[in-house]
Design a protein around this motif. Structure first.
Motif, PDB file in Angstrom:
ATOM      1  N   THR A  30     154.920 -62.978  10.864  1.00  0.00           N
ATOM      2  CA  THR A  30     154.216 -63.675  11.805  1.00  0.00           C
ATOM      3  C   THR A  30     154.063 -62.843  13.205  1.00  0.00           C
ATOM      4  OG1 THR A  30     154.553 -65.786  10.842  1.00  0.00           O
ATOM      5  CG2 THR A  30     153.841 -65.417  13.036  1.00  0.00           C
ATOM      6  N   ARG A  31     155.142 -62.508  13.706  1.00  0.00           N
ATOM      7  CA  ARG A  31     155.294 -61.799  15.025  1.00  0.00           C
ATOM      8  C   ARG A  31     154.431 -60.689  15.325  1.00  0.00           C
ATOM      9  NH1 ARG A  31     161.154 -61.187  17.304  1.00  0.00           N
ATOM     10  NH2 ARG A  31     160.762 -63.571  17.704  1.00  0.00           N
ATOM     11  N   GLU A  32     154.794 -59.630  14.048  1.00  0.00           N
ATOM     12  CA  GLU A  32     153.875 -58.418  13.994  1.00  0.00           C
ATOM     13  C   GLU A  32     152.337 -58.442  14.049  1.00  0.00           C
ATOM     14  OE1 GLU A  32     153.176 -54.425  14.162  1.00  0.00           O
ATOM     15  OE2 GLU A  32     154.957 -55.415  14.480  1.00  0.00           O
ATOM     16  N   PHE A  33     152.026 -59.492  13.151  1.00  0.00           N
ATOM     17  CA  PHE A  33     150.773 -59.949  12.993  1.00  0.00           C
ATOM     18  C   PHE A  33     150.069 -60.378  14.245  1.00  0.00           C
ATOM     19  CE2 PHE A  33     147.478 -63.293  11.595  1.00  0.00           C
ATOM     20  CZ  PHE A  33     146.435 -62.577  11.206  1.00  0.00           C
ATOM     21  N   VAL A  34     150.858 -61.396  14.915  1.00  0.00           N
ATOM     22  CA  VAL A  34     150.003 -61.753  16.037  1.00  0.00           C
ATOM     23  C   VAL A  34     150.068 -60.621  17.316  1.00  0.00           C
ATOM     24  CG1 VAL A  34     150.425 -63.540  17.897  1.00  0.00           C
ATOM     25  CG2 VAL A  34     150.527 -64.253  15.693  1.00  0.00           C
ATOM     26  N   SER A  35     151.164 -59.797  17.426  1.00  0.00           N
ATOM     27  CA  SER A  35     151.203 -58.636  18.395  1.00  0.00           C
ATOM     28  C   SER A  35     150.235 -57.700  18.103  1.00  0.00           C
ATOM     29  CB  SER A  35     152.581 -58.111  18.454  1.00  0.00           C
ATOM     30  OG  SER A  35     152.850 -57.506  17.206  1.00  0.00           O
ATOM     31  N   GLN A  36     149.798 -57.443  16.899  1.00  0.00           N
ATOM     32  CA  GLN A  36     148.588 -56.557  16.582  1.00  0.00           C
ATOM     33  C   GLN A  36     147.293 -57.007  17.005  1.00  0.00           C
ATOM     34  OE1 GLN A  36     148.545 -54.446  12.747  1.00  0.00           O
ATOM     35  NE2 GLN A  36     150.723 -54.485  12.855  1.00  0.00           N
ATOM     36  N   ILE A  37     147.405 -58.432  16.879  1.00  0.00           N
ATOM     37  CA  ILE A  37     145.917 -59.039  17.228  1.00  0.00           C
ATOM     38  C   ILE A  37     145.796 -59.248  18.818  1.00  0.00           C
ATOM     39  CG2 ILE A  37     144.589 -61.250  17.161  1.00  0.00           C
ATOM     40  CD1 ILE A  37     145.705 -61.668  14.401  1.00  0.00           C
ATOM     41  N   MET A  38     146.855 -59.877  19.310  1.00  0.00           N
ATOM     42  CA  MET A  38     146.739 -60.156  20.604  1.00  0.00           C
ATOM     43  C   MET A  38     147.346 -59.026  21.514  1.00  0.00           C
ATOM     44  SD  MET A  38     147.666 -64.010  20.681  1.00  0.00           S
ATOM     45  CE  MET A  38     146.752 -64.758  22.265  1.00  0.00           C
ATOM     46  N   ASP A  39     146.770 -57.738  21.379  1.00  0.00           N
ATOM     47  CA  ASP A  39     146.849 -56.657  22.070  1.00  0.00           C
ATOM     48  C   ASP A  39     146.600 -56.388  23.385  1.00  0.00           C
ATOM     49  OD1 ASP A  39     144.383 -55.964  21.731  1.00  0.00           O
ATOM     50  OD2 ASP A  39     144.704 -54.484  20.153  1.00  0.00           O
ATOM     51  N   ASP A  40     147.028 -55.249  23.947  1.00  0.00           N
ATOM     52  CA  ASP A  40     146.306 -55.023  25.438  1.00  0.00           C
ATOM     53  C   ASP A  40     144.686 -55.323  25.696  1.00  0.00           C
ATOM     54  OD1 ASP A  40     149.046 -54.529  25.981  1.00  0.00           O
ATOM     55  OD2 ASP A  40     148.465 -52.318  25.776  1.00  0.00           O
ATOM     56  N   GLU A  41     144.153 -55.253  24.750  1.00  0.00           N
ATOM     57  CA  GLU A  41     142.634 -55.551  24.879  1.00  0.00           C
ATOM     58  C   GLU A  41     142.242 -57.040  24.551  1.00  0.00           C
ATOM     59  OE1 GLU A  41     140.335 -52.861  25.858  1.00  0.00           O
ATOM     60  OE2 GLU A  41     142.401 -51.795  26.465  1.00  0.00           O
ATOM     61  N   TRP A  42     143.182 -57.581  24.071  1.00  0.00           N
ATOM     62  CA  TRP A  42     142.756 -59.125  23.579  1.00  0.00           C
ATOM     63  C   TRP A  42     141.848 -59.701  24.809  1.00  0.00           C
ATOM     64  CZ3 TRP A  42     142.011 -61.539  19.211  1.00  0.00           C
ATOM     65  CH2 TRP A  42     141.906 -62.947  19.151  1.00  0.00           C
ATOM     66  N   GLU A  43     142.476 -59.694  25.755  1.00  0.00           N
ATOM     67  CA  GLU A  43     141.572 -60.751  27.026  1.00  0.00           C
ATOM     68  C   GLU A  43     140.227 -60.058  27.215  1.00  0.00           C
ATOM     69  OE1 GLU A  43     142.567 -63.539  27.943  1.00  0.00           O
ATOM     70  OE2 GLU A  43     143.928 -63.488  26.677  1.00  0.00           O
ATOM     71  N   ASN A  44     140.055 -58.892  26.983  1.00  0.00           N
ATOM     72  CA  ASN A  44     138.870 -58.308  27.151  1.00  0.00           C
ATOM     73  C   ASN A  44     137.585 -58.470  25.980  1.00  0.00           C
ATOM     74  OD1 ASN A  44     139.510 -57.366  29.743  1.00  0.00           O
ATOM     75  ND2 ASN A  44     140.450 -55.401  28.810  1.00  0.00           N
ATOM     76  N   ARG A  45     138.099 -58.801  25.069  1.00  0.00           N
ATOM     77  CA  ARG A  45     137.287 -58.895  23.655  1.00  0.00           C
ATOM     78  C   ARG A  45     136.454 -60.294  23.742  1.00  0.00           C
ATOM     79  NH1 ARG A  45     141.875 -56.764  20.887  1.00  0.00           N
ATOM     80  NH2 ARG A  45     141.296 -54.565  20.336  1.00  0.00           N
ATOM     81  N   GLU A  46     135.309 -60.409  23.425  1.00  0.00           N
ATOM     82  CA  GLU A  46     134.287 -61.383  23.263  1.00  0.00           C
ATOM     83  C   GLU A  46     134.744 -61.964  21.854  1.00  0.00           C
ATOM     84  OE1 GLU A  46     132.994 -63.020  25.719  1.00  0.00           O
ATOM     85  OE2 GLU A  46     133.536 -61.284  26.892  1.00  0.00           O
ATOM     86  N   LEU A  47     133.898 -63.084  21.562  1.00  0.00           N
ATOM     87  CA  LEU A  47     134.232 -63.732  20.457  1.00  0.00           C
ATOM     88  C   LEU A  47     134.163 -62.902  19.066  1.00  0.00           C
ATOM     89  CD1 LEU A  47     134.797 -66.494  18.747  1.00  0.00           C
ATOM     90  CD2 LEU A  47     132.403 -66.890  18.938  1.00  0.00           C
ATOM     91  N   LYS A  48     132.912 -62.127  18.766  1.00  0.00           N
ATOM     92  CA  LYS A  48     132.851 -61.567  17.540  1.00  0.00           C
ATOM     93  C   LYS A  48     133.813 -60.162  17.816  1.00  0.00           C
ATOM     94  CE  LYS A  48     129.315 -61.432  15.177  1.00  0.00           C
ATOM     95  NZ  LYS A  48     127.984 -61.423  14.612  1.00  0.00           N
TER      96      LYS A  48
END
Length: 189
Positions: A30-48
């Motif tokens: 879980t930790r690795e999965f979420v960290s790869q998803i919510m990376d440094d670019e996460w906040e800048n990504r739009e929905l799609k």
């Protein structure tokens, strides 16, 4: 001001999604999965962009072979179905899974199934019984127009209301946020 729609993908969602993925993926981290998803670019990504990123990361945790990966996704649906018993009722008007799940599973089929029509179509038919799978149909209609429109006709007579709904909704040529269907725009008949 209302919260941005893209924020439906949050830590609470990933906690629930990861818990479900652990049901079918051995040694799921879980930790690795979420960290790869919510990376440094996460906040800048739009929905799609977020959905696409989640799908890319999910692929790393599923079997490499598309058929095997889809088998895991369908196994996941079978595992969580008891929590959503109304999914299998023909006369119900609500999907069981949330839009968040739907967008991810839909996108997975769309992104990685274009060269395995049979497996992808079976996955779409199953997934849409839990959550909308409309977006996945559009690229298949573009690549396999005759086969998909024949499939839509078959689905229009399916026993599950969600599959029947997909038969019309999945080929809407102007579906918001979905790939354009120029062939159906030019010739709606």
């Amino acid at each position: 001001m209302a919260e941005a729609f893209k924020n439906m993908y949050n830590e609470r969602f990933f906690e629930r999604f990861s818990k479900d993925l652990k049901l079918v993926i051995n040694d799921f981290d879980t930790r690795e999965f979420v960290s790869q998803i919510m990376d440094d670019e996460w906040e800048n990504r739009e929905l799609k962009q977020r959905v696409a990123n989640i799908t890319i990361v999910l692929k790393k945790f599923l079997p490499a072979d598309y058929k095997d990966a889809i088998a895991k996704i369908l196994e996941l649906l079978d595992c969580i179905e008891p929590r959503y018993p109304h999914c299998s009722k023909i006369d119900d008007t609500k999907f069981g899974l949330t839009l968040e799940y739907g967008a991810i599973l839909d996108n997975y089929v769309e992104q990685y199934g274009m060269d395995d029509y049979e497996t992808a179509v079976k996955a779409i038919e199953k997934i849409t019984q839990f959550t909308s799978c409309d977006f996945a149909t559009h690229p298949f209609i573009v690549k396999y127009p005759d086969e998909m429109m024949a499939q839509m006709l078959l689905w229009s007579k399916h026993e599950h209301w969600g599959v029947r709904r997909l038969a019309s909704g999945g080929c809407r040529p102007r579906l918001p946020w979905a790939m354009d269907l120029p062939g159906l725009k030019n010739n709606p008949a």
